[in-house]
Design an enzyme around this catalytic site. Structure first.
Site, mmCIF file in Angstrom:
data_model
loop_
_atom_site.group_PDB
_atom_site.id
_atom_site.type_symbol
_atom_site.label_atom_id
_atom_site.label_comp_id
_atom_site.label_asym_id
_atom_site.label_seq_id
_atom_site.Cartn_x
_atom_site.Cartn_y
_atom_site.Cartn_z
ATOM 1 C CE1 TYR A 102 -3.587 2.597 0.818
ATOM 2 C CE2 TYR A 102 -2.185 3.229 2.656
ATOM 3 C CZ TYR A 102 -3.264 3.477 1.829
ATOM 4 O OH TYR A 102 -4.008 4.600 2.022
ATOM 5 C CG ASP A 174 -2.581 -4.160 5.597
ATOM 6 O OD1 ASP A 174 -3.793 -4.453 5.584
ATOM 7 O OD2 ASP A 174 -2.152 -3.007 5.427
HETATM 8 C C1 LIG Z 1 -6.110 2.062 3.400
HETATM 9 C C2 LIG Z 1 -5.044 1.084 3.695
HETATM 10 C C3 LIG Z 1 -4.112 1.318 4.706
HETATM 11 C C4 LIG Z 1 -4.063 2.612 5.494
HETATM 12 O O1 LIG Z 1 -5.176 2.762 6.300
HETATM 13 P P1 LIG Z 1 -5.772 4.197 6.737
HETATM 14 O O2 LIG Z 1 -6.949 3.846 7.548
HETATM 15 O O3 LIG Z 1 -6.099 4.939 5.478
HETATM 16 O O4 LIG Z 1 -4.685 4.877 7.504
HETATM 17 C C5 LIG Z 1 -3.176 0.330 4.963
HETATM 18 N N1 LIG Z 1 -3.159 -0.820 4.260
HETATM 19 C C6 LIG Z 1 -4.034 -1.071 3.268
HETATM 20 C C7 LIG Z 1 -3.959 -2.368 2.548
HETATM 21 C C8 LIG Z 1 -5.003 -0.131 2.957
HETATM 22 O O5 LIG Z 1 -5.869 -0.394 1.962
#
Ligand SMILES: *Cc1c(COP(=O)(O)O)cnc(C)c1O
Length: 387
Positions: A102, A174
């Site tokens: 990301y 993630d």
């Molecule tokens: C959107 C996103 C983030 C960051 O999250 P926020 O809530 O915008 O800070 C991190 N990892 C992935 C895969 C995302 O799609």
């Protein structure tokens, strides 16, 4: 945790009918920043809202149970959750991350590393040899993200977790793209799972938030301790909204995925489209790994238009699907990662990761499938007309 409950039941029953003051069925919103003590020598369960609030605890418990975690921290954003995990590294330690992660994560890690907070190595963790080389360097922390955003490359979480354990590396996965409904990184051996709850978990595009949850109770407690120490905990009202949004996660994910499968097939069959990247495609090069690791392909599709067709023309023909960043909401959104979500990455890094200027990323929402199909077809016709 006692017995393992069904995810649907967790979603429908977390924090329901637990209010002892009035017997509220839906959890009440509590906005107090401070709490009374009965005795100045005995710290109460709740003392100050940066550390803990009932609403934030309710959301943390729900998400931890969904992911099979002991606990952790709900944070003000997804990036705050990722940043929180960096408490585990010291100057000189190595952090490994995917080269196509990301954009915001890429920026966060790059700039923290430039300040000397740790050494950083970006690698293609979907490639077995590159992965082995990365873990041979004995990183302190490996950040994993699968499917990758926006190219839908799949990283083998179980294989990473195994190599990480041998190397003494903590793995942080993630899970934003698939949500706990479709992938369980902790069950696959990862140590921490991170979410941008802004996406599928909140699901309504009206609240930014994040979570970092750990399987090990000691690590979960450390995450919560550091979240309070650094002040990155999420607001009570945001936690309440996110818990309200997550109630329908199971049905949303299922419906969005069903539509996405059919839209991906339509795009694959259209000669005006090339390079459709969708984990549900029969042509996906990693379909065996997907079948092993994911409970479904999800509802994110990336694709490119045939040579000669312009992204601008295509986008100008869309009426229903909006051009915006973010994903996982009830509404379909499309974006151009090169100039939007991934603009925070340096251009050379974007090209190296394979993010072409003409790549489109579609987050499929809950609209009627036929309406979405005709909107996309209208966009394709417009791109042709303007070519
Ligand atoms: C959107 C996103 C983030 C960051 O999250 P926020 O809530 O915008 O800070 C991190 N990892 C992935 C895969 C995302 O799609």
């Amino acid at each position: 945790m006692t017995e393992k409950r069904s995810k649907r039941t967790i979603l429908a029953s977390s924090a329901v009918a637990e209010d002892r003051a009035f017997g509220s069925v839906a959890p009440p919103i509590g906005l107090s920043t401070t709490f009374t003590w009965d005795d100045h020598r005995e710290k109460p369960g709740y003392d100050y809202a940066r550390r803990a609030t009932p609403n934030r605890d309710q959301l943390t418990s729900c998400l931890a149970e969904l992911e099979g975690a002991a606990g952790g921290a709900v944070t003000s954003s997804g990036l705050a959750a990722l940043d929180l995990c960096l408490f585990m590294v010291s100057p000189g330690d190595l952090v490994v991350a995917p080269h196509d992660c990301y954009g915001g994560t890429h920026r966060l890690l790059t700039h923290r590393a430039r300040r000397g907070q740790f050494e950083l190595h970006f690698a293609d963790l979907t490639d077995e040899a590159a992965r082995r080389d990365a873990f041979a360097r004995r990183p302190k922390l490996a950040y994993l993200e699968t499917p990758s955003n926006p190219l839908m490359r799949i990283t083998d979480l179980a294989a990473c977790a195994k190599e990480a354990r041998a190397a003494g590396t903590v793995t942080v996965a993630d899970n934003t793209f698939l949500s706990p409904m479709l992938q369980s990184p902790l069950e696959l051996g990862c140590d921490v799972v991170v979410h941008s709850t802004t996406k599928f978990i909140g699901g309504h595009s009206d609240v930014v938030g994040g979570a970092a949850l750990a399987k090990d109770p000691g690590l979960a407690e450390e995450l919560a301790w550091w979240a309070n120490c650094t002040g990155v905990t999420g607001a009570s009202y945001d936690s309440w909204l996110t818990l309200r949004g997550v109630r329908t996660l199971a049905v949303r994910v299922e419906a969005q995925q069903r539509t996405a499968r059919n839209l991906a097939r339509m795009l694959e069959d259209d000669e005006r489209v090339r390079a459709v990247r969708y984990p549900g495609s029969v042509s996906h090069p990693q379909k065996n790994l997907i079948a092993r690791q994911q409970k479904g392909p999800g509802s994110m599709i990336s694709f490119e238009l045939r040579d000669g067709l312009e992204v601008g023309g295509f986008l100008s023909g869309l009426k229903l699907v909006n051009l915006a960043e973010s994903l996982g909401g009830f509404e379909s959104l499309i974006c151009v990662p090169d100039t939007m979500t991934h603009a925070g990455m340096e251009e050379a890094a974007r090209r190296e990761a394979g993010i072409a200027p003409g790549l489109l990323r579609l987050s499929v929402g809950l609209e009627e499938e036929e309406d979405l199909m005709s909107d996309l077809k209208h966009g394709l016709r417009q791109a042709e007309a303007m070519a």
